[in-house]
Design an enzyme around this catalytic site. Sequence first.
Site, PDB file in Angstrom:
ATOM      1  N   ASP A  87      51.586   1.111  25.615  1.00 15.99           N
ATOM      2  CA  ASP A  87      52.058   0.178  26.643  1.00 15.99           C
ATOM      3  C   ASP A  87      53.233   0.766  27.415  1.00 15.99           C
ATOM      4  O   ASP A  87      53.329   0.634  28.631  1.00 15.99           O
ATOM      5  CB  ASP A  87      52.518  -1.136  26.006  1.00 15.99           C
ATOM      6  N   SER A 126      22.202 -23.096  39.540  1.00 20.13           N
ATOM      7  CA  SER A 126      22.501 -23.364  38.142  1.00 20.13           C
ATOM      8  C   SER A 126      21.271 -22.934  37.348  1.00 20.13           C
ATOM      9  O   SER A 126      20.353 -22.353  37.909  1.00 20.13           O
ATOM     10  CB  SER A 126      22.872 -24.824  37.929  1.00 20.13           C
ATOM     11  N   GLU A 160      21.619 -12.873  26.945  1.00 23.80           N
ATOM     12  CA  GLU A 160      23.063 -12.684  27.128  1.00 23.80           C
ATOM     13  C   GLU A 160      23.774 -13.927  26.625  1.00 23.80           C
ATOM     14  O   GLU A 160      23.217 -15.023  26.658  1.00 23.80           O
ATOM     15  CB  GLU A 160      23.393 -12.516  28.629  1.00 23.80           C
ATOM     16  N   LYS A 172      26.025 -17.102  26.835  1.00 21.00           N
ATOM     17  CA  LYS A 172      26.379 -17.987  27.939  1.00 21.00           C
ATOM     18  C   LYS A 172      27.863 -18.312  27.821  1.00 21.00           C
ATOM     19  O   LYS A 172      28.287 -19.067  26.954  1.00 21.00           O
ATOM     20  CB  LYS A 172      25.549 -19.264  27.894  1.00 21.00           C
ATOM     21  N   ASP A 229      31.333 -19.891  28.450  1.00 24.37           N
ATOM     22  CA  ASP A 229      31.712 -21.227  28.898  1.00 24.37           C
ATOM     23  C   ASP A 229      32.961 -21.149  29.774  1.00 24.37           C
ATOM     24  O   ASP A 229      34.077 -21.329  29.315  1.00 24.37           O
ATOM     25  CB  ASP A 229      31.969 -22.125  27.686  1.00 24.37           C
ATOM     26  N   ARG A 244      32.064 -21.294  42.787  1.00 19.04           N
ATOM     27  CA  ARG A 244      30.693 -21.658  43.078  1.00 19.04           C
ATOM     28  C   ARG A 244      30.611 -22.842  44.054  1.00 19.04           C
ATOM     29  O   ARG A 244      29.720 -22.901  44.891  1.00 19.04           O
ATOM     30  CB  ARG A 244      29.989 -22.009  41.775  1.00 19.04           C
ATOM     31  N   TYR A 263      27.969 -10.349  35.529  1.00 16.02           N
ATOM     32  CA  TYR A 263      26.588 -10.184  35.094  1.00 16.02           C
ATOM     33  C   TYR A 263      25.518 -10.154  36.187  1.00 16.02           C
ATOM     34  O   TYR A 263      24.344 -10.079  35.884  1.00 16.02           O
ATOM     35  CB  TYR A 263      26.209 -11.259  34.075  1.00 16.02           C
ATOM     36  N   LYS A 275      20.882 -24.030  25.159  1.00 18.51           N
ATOM     37  CA  LYS A 275      22.191 -24.650  24.882  1.00 18.51           C
ATOM     38  C   LYS A 275      22.330 -24.910  23.392  1.00 18.51           C
ATOM     39  O   LYS A 275      21.409 -25.430  22.762  1.00 18.51           O
ATOM     40  CB  LYS A 275      22.293 -25.992  25.619  1.00 18.51           C
ATOM     41  N   CYS A 316      49.227 -59.704  16.787  1.00 18.59           N
ATOM     42  CA  CYS A 316      49.411 -58.463  17.540  1.00 18.59           C
ATOM     43  C   CYS A 316      50.337 -57.519  16.770  1.00 18.59           C
ATOM     44  O   CYS A 316      51.410 -57.919  16.344  1.00 18.59           O
ATOM     45  CB  CYS A 316      50.016 -58.786  18.906  1.00 18.59           C
ATOM     46  N   CYS A 323      53.878 -57.292  18.755  1.00 21.07           N
ATOM     47  CA  CYS A 323      54.828 -58.392  18.903  1.00 21.07           C
ATOM     48  C   CYS A 323      54.644 -59.503  17.878  1.00 21.07           C
ATOM     49  O   CYS A 323      55.470 -60.417  17.791  1.00 21.07           O
ATOM     50  CB  CYS A 323      54.743 -58.986  20.304  1.00 21.07           C
ATOM     51  N   CYS A 352      46.075 -60.041  22.751  1.00 26.87           N
ATOM     52  CA  CYS A 352      47.398 -60.614  22.546  1.00 26.87           C
ATOM     53  C   CYS A 352      47.797 -61.278  23.852  1.00 26.87           C
ATOM     54  O   CYS A 352      47.762 -60.644  24.899  1.00 26.87           O
ATOM     55  CB  CYS A 352      48.403 -59.515  22.185  1.00 26.87           C
ATOM     56  N   CYS A 403      54.982 -59.000  25.314  1.00 24.34           N
ATOM     57  CA  CYS A 403      54.651 -58.063  24.231  1.00 24.34           C
ATOM     58  C   CYS A 403      55.065 -56.637  24.618  1.00 24.34           C
ATOM     59  O   CYS A 403      54.682 -56.137  25.666  1.00 24.34           O
ATOM     60  CB  CYS A 403      53.148 -58.136  23.972  1.00 24.34           C
TER      61      CYS A 403
END
Length: 712
Positions: free
Chosen positions: A53, A102, A135, A137, A139, A158, A249, A336, A430, A433, A448, A453
């Site tokens: 680095d 898509s 390949e 997919k 996300d 897109r 890709y 999927k 409640c 309260c 309530c 409250c």
Amino acid sequence: MSDLFSLHNDSSISAQQGANPPSNVELRIEELRRELDRHSYLYYAKDAPSISDATYDSLLRELTELEAKYPHLITPDSPTQRIGAAPVESFASVHHATRMYSLGNAMDFDELDAWLTRTLEALDGSKEGVEFIAELKIDGSSIALTYENGILVRAATRGDGTRGEDVTANVRTIKDIPLRLAEGKLADLASVELRGEVYLPKKSFDAINKAQEEKGHQTFANPRNAAAGSLRQKDPRISASRDLATFMYARGDEGLLTATQSEFLQLLSDSHFHVNPDVKVCRSAAEVREFCKKALETRFDLPYEIDGVVVKVDSFAIQEELGFTARAPRWAIAYKFPPEEKTTVLREIRIQVGRTGVLTPVAEFDPVSVAGSTISRATLHNEDEIVRKGILIGDTIVVHKAGDVIPEVESPIEGLRTGEEYPFVMPTVCPSCGSPVHRDKDEAALRCENSACPAQLQERLSHWVSRGASDIEGLGTETIAKLIESGLVCKVSDFYALTLDQLADLDLGRIKQDGTPAAFGTVMAQKVLDNIEGSKHRAVSKLLFGLGVRHVGATVAELLVEELGGISEISAATPEELSAIPSIGPKIAEAVCDFFSLDSNRKVLADLIRVGVDLSGVPAEKLPQTLAGKTFVLTGTLTKFSRTQAGEELKARGGKVSGSVSAKTSYVVAGEAPGSKYDKALALGVTVLDEDGLEELLGKAVDEQEPGVADE
Ligand code: AMP
Ligand code: ZN
């Protein structure tokens, strides 16, 4: 590699022309760039750094210094230019070379098999030896990169598939995207559009969410949203800080450079793109399934999220033969993964009291990571739901995310019960309260009914300051909680009585690094006070919505204001008068009358008026009603006003704003990247205005908006 990029800023570009450099300087600059590009590629795309680095940083520093001395030698593809440029107000729209489709989905192996069979059948005689490429997919969010003569010139999202947004400045900061391509077929093209996926590594996703949480900002539901959000930052410096990465890709424009997808991936890699190495050319359905199974098992070990496997026909010639449907290519499918489920232990069911007093049971369970984020709570909606699902406290439960976003408890695993589990009982009072709760006649909900409250108060105050209501920025949930706790605010009108000192000294309940308690501070306090002051003249429909009358959402509030005028008219209306308004049923009418008949609510209104909040519904200065009888539809992104503002301007002149285009529509106002409403307008012959046309129509009576305060 340390992040030296962020040390620079783009001021060097505009610096004065440098002196003529000695001839060896240009050469040296070129060498440095080439070397830095190569190491970036090895580091980010190949994960195989070959220098330290420190060495990299030292080379980059030398280049930076030379460029500072000879600014006219700076080119946009120099490694020093991966810095966030200045923020933008909006993104220009970009037409994609070809549509960004898509993909069709296969939800299980049967559907995948069916697709493989169908594809081979469609190929009929030529099915012998057809190969598929599998390949991962990724996300993330898809991206289209345009290179001209090997130099990155444009990057677009897109969008709707045909037009996307120009996010070049942000994409330049992504370190594994070459600003110029390595020599070869792609670099030689005058112009080429390449496609891939921008994603956030899991580690960076967790870090961002942690930071968002610390700042009290909304966290991202999953890495995909985080990637898309980071890509669309108006300030490229924020994108730069997000650690985005890519896998490329595909080619987006016409022209064959290789015979197959697998060879094309190799070409992308040779051009120095980051290409996912986990691909396989498969010769049978069984091999495809094998790859998918392996991906299912290894997905959790990957440093990034995948949500399936994309299977493509490898040969471009056969791809072309198969072609496209209206939505997607016939030569590819996305297998999927089944929605991820996890088991965990239900520790408790807690009651949350909403703004209108409704008690909602919320499941609290041991934190588990599901579909990319850690969850520990899920709403159970109501008592009936708990009974229907048969959930006991202490149960081992199955959880998942509905629509991959909202955590949901699916079912208990009864076989794992120990006998210690016990049923949940809705409280009769409640939890906030202590007042007795009531069940509505025709609803499953318990409520309530104590308007004082504290839990309801918190929700009501948050609702009042929310965007759709009085829209006071800077008052988050925690701040409001502290304001209630310190006794400074116990009704909405109290916000308007806050003083600078009170706000500045507000103890935020945290300890700073130096050991002193964190407070609001004067600067922030003044900002909030300004915002409060500015909120006194919001559209009265927003304020009515902000009051939180049951069944009165934003749309109903607008309707009431349109028909009746200000809040005093609405509060004086009888149930009959209210029901006479189209779309206002007896239930809403009753709720409105009930609300305004309560003394406590009348007092809130009186207080608001006393502190100067304008509830009259009469525009400060009534404008000439030049647009009376005209109906408008807005579409696309406007740059000079927000859509809400444009709508208000039109309404202030008597115009009506509608959500859908019909033959009766007078004008469609189309901003950038307009949607289907634009096409419909053209089809129906409705006049389309651009932003300038709109301004002209408004008679230029719009106040100039201050730069940098666009409210989107
Ligand atoms: P979906 O959005 O679920 O319809 O899936 C289609 C999207 O998957 C495409 O638009 C791409 O953005 C994305 N995608 C991720 N990885 C790949 C890949 N290896 N090949 C093609 N598309 C991919
Ligand atoms: Zn209560």
